[in-house]
Design a protein around this motif. Structure first.
Motif, PDB file in Angstrom:
ATOM      1  N   TYR A  43      14.419  -8.449 -12.578  1.00  0.00           N
ATOM      2  CA  TYR A  43      13.938  -8.270 -13.941  1.00  0.00           C
ATOM      3  C   TYR A  43      14.649  -9.149 -14.967  1.00  0.00           C
ATOM      4  O   TYR A  43      14.154  -9.348 -16.068  1.00  0.00           O
ATOM      5  N   THR A  44      15.825  -9.655 -14.608  1.00  0.00           N
ATOM      6  CA  THR A  44      16.572 -10.520 -15.521  1.00  0.00           C
ATOM      7  C   THR A  44      17.121 -11.717 -14.749  1.00  0.00           C
ATOM      8  O   THR A  44      17.176 -11.718 -13.515  1.00  0.00           O
ATOM      9  N   TYR A  45      17.562 -12.717 -15.502  1.00  0.00           N
ATOM     10  CA  TYR A  45      18.157 -13.913 -14.898  1.00  0.00           C
ATOM     11  C   TYR A  45      19.376 -13.511 -14.065  1.00  0.00           C
ATOM     12  O   TYR A  45      19.551 -13.965 -12.928  1.00  0.00           O
ATOM     13  N   MET A  46      20.222 -12.619 -14.601  1.00  0.00           N
ATOM     14  CA  MET A  46      21.428 -12.213 -13.885  1.00  0.00           C
ATOM     15  C   MET A  46      21.106 -11.461 -12.600  1.00  0.00           C
ATOM     16  O   MET A  46      21.806 -11.628 -11.589  1.00  0.00           O
ATOM     17  N   GLU A  47      20.060 -10.655 -12.607  1.00  0.00           N
ATOM     18  CA  GLU A  47      19.658  -9.952 -11.386  1.00  0.00           C
ATOM     19  C   GLU A  47      19.224 -10.943 -10.316  1.00  0.00           C
ATOM     20  O   GLU A  47      19.516 -10.764  -9.127  1.00  0.00           O
ATOM     21  N   ALA A  48      18.516 -11.996 -10.726  1.00  0.00           N
ATOM     22  CA  ALA A  48      18.079 -13.011  -9.773  1.00  0.00           C
ATOM     23  C   ALA A  48      19.284 -13.716  -9.152  1.00  0.00           C
ATOM     24  O   ALA A  48      19.347 -13.928  -7.931  1.00  0.00           O
ATOM     25  N   VAL A  49      20.262 -14.070  -9.981  1.00  0.00           N
ATOM     26  CA  VAL A  49      21.466 -14.736  -9.484  1.00  0.00           C
ATOM     27  C   VAL A  49      22.216 -13.825  -8.522  1.00  0.00           C
ATOM     28  O   VAL A  49      22.671 -14.263  -7.450  1.00  0.00           O
ATOM     29  N   GLU A  50      22.338 -12.549  -8.859  1.00  0.00           N
ATOM     30  CA  GLU A  50      23.044 -11.613  -7.981  1.00  0.00           C
ATOM     31  C   GLU A  50      22.323 -11.449  -6.651  1.00  0.00           C
ATOM     32  O   GLU A  50      22.952 -11.376  -5.592  1.00  0.00           O
ATOM     33  N   SER A  51      20.984 -11.404  -6.681  1.00  0.00           N
ATOM     34  CA  SER A  51      20.200 -11.224  -5.457  1.00  0.00           C
ATOM     35  C   SER A  51      20.378 -12.395  -4.500  1.00  0.00           C
ATOM     36  O   SER A  51      20.466 -12.210  -3.282  1.00  0.00           O
ATOM     37  N   TYR A  52      20.428 -13.599  -5.044  1.00  0.00           N
ATOM     38  CA  TYR A  52      20.480 -14.792  -4.189  1.00  0.00           C
ATOM     39  C   TYR A  52      21.894 -15.292  -3.925  1.00  0.00           C
ATOM     40  O   TYR A  52      22.208 -15.755  -2.825  1.00  0.00           O
ATOM     41  N   LEU A  53      22.758 -15.222  -4.944  1.00  0.00           N
ATOM     42  CA  LEU A  53      24.053 -15.889  -4.846  1.00  0.00           C
ATOM     43  C   LEU A  53      25.238 -14.926  -4.798  1.00  0.00           C
ATOM     44  O   LEU A  53      26.380 -15.364  -4.635  1.00  0.00           O
ATOM     45  N   GLY A  54      24.988 -13.633  -4.971  1.00  0.00           N
ATOM     46  CA  GLY A  54      26.063 -12.658  -4.872  1.00  0.00           C
ATOM     47  C   GLY A  54      26.736 -12.372  -6.204  1.00  0.00           C
ATOM     48  O   GLY A  54      26.516 -13.064  -7.210  1.00  0.00           O
ATOM     49  N   SER A  55      27.574 -11.353  -6.206  1.00  0.00           N
ATOM     50  CA  SER A  55      28.183 -10.856  -7.443  1.00  0.00           C
ATOM     51  C   SER A  55      29.194 -11.814  -8.047  1.00  0.00           C
ATOM     52  O   SER A  55      29.445 -11.776  -9.255  1.00  0.00           O
TER      53      SER A  55
END
Length: 420
Positions: A43-55
């Motif tokens: 739903y957000t840019y940060m969620e996309a980054v976390e999903s693909y690249l990790g925390s």
């Protein structure tokens, strides 16, 4: 265009457009995990980054995204105040002649813009402010068309400024080679800022209805948006340069290369202010949503945070006390920072530099490589890494130049006494 000249200016605009469209298309495909059509939504840019690249990379993404969103709010406040002040100046020049002292302080105009944003900041989320986005787009088309028309008329009727293939000339338009380099790099930052919308792309894509698949709709929107804006940038840049040459003002509707017809210049500047009122809210909505989501999770039982009030009987509009206080405080702080740093081109250049590599290039490329399982050292991997490294080098150089420009502006700066 004045800093880069006919060749480099036109080529640079085109290259930034191509890179922005390509990486935005990659980012649009990352809205859903694993599969761009059926995968889990981000739903957000940060969620996309976390999903693909990790925390680990989420913190870097969040820092880049929210610093740029806050910076954009500051930049828009500065720009809107300059256009509002230009209304007074245009009328003053029309009444008293072009040589009259029509200087005006911009602080008051920034304060008025901030007050208006306090009201508009209480609007609902991105899903429910489409009308504001449409109004802002109409305003953008209007003032861009006016700028193009005035520049074309000036080019045809004259007098016109001196233009060159390489832009400003050392010893004529700029003092030395160092100044030429700094201003050229700042110009790249201004172009980068003109294309910086990736930081809200995922949030906007989340408002798109399916079917068809969201990434397909967003790809078409990216192509239409980038093509249209590039056409206007080329027209404004090239015709503005043809009209004013190497002495072109940073903002041709407020730098008073044009004096008449004053009413048309007034209308164009009104369009800019209205556009920026809408654009300010569009870029601030992700900040509002993130803080309010965090507060609701942190204090779920607090009436101050979660209780919704309906000020208009029978209406859907609601507001919480936390929302009212927090959004008002954010607008107040961003307005004060704009008053303290009213350096138009240097600020825009810095914002463009800070947003360009991490948010427009790095994260979309890295997420795409992870999603598509691009093999290390394959041809596609090398091309993507080369693109990312080149854009990183540009970002570093432009950031240094923009900081230098701001530092230089501070030498002659008196707080709260900035005049247009």
């Amino acid at each position: 265009m004045a800093q880069l000249g006919w060749v480099a200016g036109s080529v640079t605009l085109f290259l930034f457009a191509v890179v922005t469209y390509y990486t935005s298309a990659l980012l649009a495909d990352c809205y859903r995990c694993d599969d761009a059509v059926t995968g889990k939504r981000n739903y957000t840019y940060m969620e996309a980054v976390e999903s693909y690249l990790g925390s680990r990379q989420v913190w870097f993404c969040g820092l880049c995204q929210y610093v740029n969103l806050v910076g954009t709010a500051i930049g828009y406040t500065i720009t809107a105040s300059i256009s509002a002040a230009a209304l007074y100046k245009a009328d003053c020049f029309h009444k008293n002649g072009h040589s009259a002292d029509c200087g005006v302080y911009t602080t008051m105009y920034m304060a008025v813009f901030g007050i208006s944003q306090v009201v508009f900041s209480q609007l609902p989320n991105l899903h429910e402010i489409a009308w504001l986005s449409i109004l802002a787009a109409v305003m953008s088309f209007s003032y861009s068309a006016i700028g193009v028309g005035l520049a074309l008329a000036q080019t045809i009727s004259g007098p016109t400024g001196k233009t060159t293939m390489g832009g400003t000339e050392i010893g004529v338009d700029v003092t030395n080679s160092a100044q030429k380099i700094w201003l050229t790099l700042q110009a790249l930052g201004n172009i980068a800022f003109a294309y910086s919308y990736s930081m809200v792309l995922i949030e906007i894509q989340d408002t798109v209805k399916a079917p068809p698949a969201e990434n397909k709709t967003m790809r078409r929107a990216n192509l239409l948006g980038v093509s249209t804006t590039t056409a206007f940038y080329m027209l404004c840049g090239c015709l503005g340069y043809a009209a004013f040459g190497n002495a072109a003002p940073g903002n041709m509707l407020t730098g008073f290369g044009f004096y008449e017809p004053f009413w048309l210049i007034d209308f164009a500047n009104i369009c800019i202010v209205v556009h920026l009122i809408g654009a300010y809210q569009l870029y601030c909505q992700p900040i509002y949503a993130a803080v309010e989501k965090w507060a609701a999770a942190r204090w779920p039982g607090s009436d101050f945070v979660v209780r919704q009030y309906h000020p208009f009987a029978g209406g859907n509009f609601s507001v919480s006390m936390f929302k009212l206080v927090w959004r008002t405080a954010f607008v107040a702080v961003s307005t004060v920072l704009a008053i303290l740093m009213p350096f138009f081109n240097a600020i825009l250049g810095l914002l463009g530099a800070l947003a360009f590599w991490p948010l427009t290039v790095y994260f979309p490329v890295e997420m795409y490589k992870r999603q598509s399982k691009v093999e290390r050292f394959s041809k596609k991997w090398v091309v993507l890494q080369s693109l990312s490294f080149t854009c990183f080098a540009v970002t570093v150089a432009v950031t240094v130049a923009s900081v230098q420009g701001i530092t230089q502006s501070l030498n002659n700066y008196v707080p709260f006494k900035t005049k247009l």
